[in-house]
Design an enzyme around this catalytic site. Structure first.
Site, PDB file in Angstrom:
ATOM      1  CB  CYS A 130      -3.242   0.311  -2.492  1.00  0.00           C
ATOM      2  SG  CYS A 130      -3.284   2.004  -3.094  1.00  0.00           S
ATOM      3  CG  HIS A 186      -4.825   5.412   4.047  1.00  0.00           C
ATOM      4  ND1 HIS A 186      -4.264   4.755   2.989  1.00  0.00           N
ATOM      5  CD2 HIS A 186      -3.801   5.893   4.801  1.00  0.00           C
ATOM      6  CE1 HIS A 186      -2.942   4.835   3.089  1.00  0.00           C
ATOM      7  NE2 HIS A 186      -2.637   5.515   4.187  1.00  0.00           N
ATOM      8  CD  GLU A 192       0.588   6.721   5.765  1.00  0.00           C
ATOM      9  OE1 GLU A 192      -0.407   6.056   5.433  1.00  0.00           O
ATOM     10  OE2 GLU A 192       1.706   6.214   6.004  1.00  0.00           O
ATOM     11  CG  ASP A 226      -1.835   1.184   1.307  1.00  0.00           C
ATOM     12  OD1 ASP A 226      -2.438   1.516   0.270  1.00  0.00           O
ATOM     13  OD2 ASP A 226      -1.947   1.837   2.363  1.00  0.00           O
ATOM     14  CB  SER A 227       0.331   4.794  -0.540  1.00  0.00           C
ATOM     15  OG  SER A 227      -0.827   4.974   0.269  1.00  0.00           O
ATOM     16  CB  CYS A 258      -9.419   4.977   0.116  1.00  0.00           C
ATOM     17  SG  CYS A 258      -7.809   5.464   0.802  1.00  0.00           S
TER      18      CYS A 258
HETATM   19  N1  DGL Z   1      -4.724   3.351   0.661  1.00  0.00           N
HETATM   20  C1  DGL Z   1      -4.771   3.742  -0.678  1.00  0.00           C
HETATM   21  C2  DGL Z   1      -6.056   3.345  -1.382  1.00  0.00           C
HETATM   22  O1  DGL Z   1      -6.663   2.359  -1.010  1.00  0.00           O
HETATM   23  C3  DGL Z   1      -4.257   5.080  -1.115  1.00  0.00           C
HETATM   24  C4  DGL Z   1      -4.154   6.244  -0.228  1.00  0.00           C
HETATM   25  C5  DGL Z   1      -3.229   7.267  -0.880  1.00  0.00           C
HETATM   26  O2  DGL Z   1      -2.016   7.039  -0.847  1.00  0.00           O
HETATM   27  O3  DGL Z   1      -3.741   8.242  -1.446  1.00  0.00           O
HETATM   28  O4  DGL Z   1      -6.463   3.962  -2.333  1.00  0.00           O
END
Ligand code: DGL
Length: 269
Positions: A76, A185, A156, A13-14, A183
């Site tokens: 992600c 997050h 984050e 993931d990011s 997302c």
């Molecule tokens: N967690 C990621 C997603 O599911 C991306 C969040 C990001 O880095 O913008 O899209």
């Protein structure tokens, strides 16, 4: 490359978004080892171009592949929606690739919904990935989608997401019966979002559905680890810059102190 059921699962993931997917993997498949990669230096992916997302996710998956992972979990939505086709082509027959979108789309839950909301990063919404897939399988559904640019970076960093921020992002989804937190997050805010809707909107249980699918497929491919005898290792977490304090804190809250947290700096350009 030699892999077997004892090999680890690679998760990317990011940043911290995929940690809840990793947690669910540990819950549903306690004998599995995993290597997690959070591309923290390049977070947020939701603000990046498709080209950037493709190039960077391929570098990370190649890194995890070299670590002899038996499968990759793209935890992600931004990567899945912008790069899945390219990733699948590149790693075809080399390694199993899982993602967080396909198992959700194929889930029965949409049959009983009438109007659903999708909230995701700008990169995911721009790709139109969800709309294209959902429309293909469910003609009856009314879909509203919306992007939020700053929510994932706030999560984050571990900033407190106050009620008025939730209201600001979710108010216009009022008439829906189902909401997809598209997302990873945002999964950290599930309780707050559920409170905002007073439990009246169904929030899809992404982690459970995704991991159930991974388990089923690993079992089918004889790659599910059924013993913990030879496989007692601690999970490894990589970040792509120094180790961000909140990332480390979250990892330790979720997985305890017996983990390895390391950095791996790519020469990205
Ligand atoms: N967690 C990621 C997603 O599911 C991306 C969040 C990001 O880095 O913008 O899209």
């Amino acid at each position: 490359m030699k892999i077997n059921s004892l090999s680890p699962i690679g998760i990317l993931d990011s940043g911290i978004g995929g940690l809840l997917i990793a947690k669910e993997i540990k819950m549903q498949m306690p004998n599995e080892n995993f290597i997690y990669f959070g591309d923290t230096i390049n977070m947020p992916y939701g603000e990046k171009s498709q080209k950037f997302i493709i190039e960077n996710s391929i570098k990370i998956i190649s890194f995890l592949y070299k670590k002899k992972c038996k499968a990759i979990v793209i935890a992600c939505n931004s990567i899945t929606s912008n790069a899945l086709d390219v990733i699948e082509k590149k790693f075809y027959k080399k390694i199993l690739i899982f993602n967080v979108i396909d198992p959700i789309i194929k889930n029965k839950i949409f049959f009983s919904s009438k109007k659903i909301g999708i909230i995701a990063t700008p990169a995911t919404i721009r790709s139109n990935f969800y709309i294209k897939k959902i429309k293909k399988y469910y003609h009856h559904l009314n879909i509203i989608q919306s992007s939020t640019s700053s929510l994932a970076p706030m999560i984050e960093k571990g900033l407190k997401i106050k009620k008025n921020i939730i209201k600001n992002y979710f108010n216009h989804f009022q008439s829906i019966d189902t909401l997809l937190l598209a997302c990873t997050h945002y999964l950290f805010l599930k309780k707050e979002i559920d409170n905002f809707y007073h439990g009246k909107v169904h929030l899809i249980d992404i982690q459970k559905i995704v991991v159930k699918e991974i388990k089923k497929k690993l079992y089918k491919k004889k790659l599910l680890c059924v013993t913990n005898k030879k496989n007692k290792k601690y999970p490894i977490f990589y970040t792509s810059n120094f180790i961000p304090t909140f990332f480390e804190k979250k990892v330790k809250i979720i997985f305890g102190e017996k983990v390895f947290i390391k950095t791996h700096i790519f020469n990205f350009f």
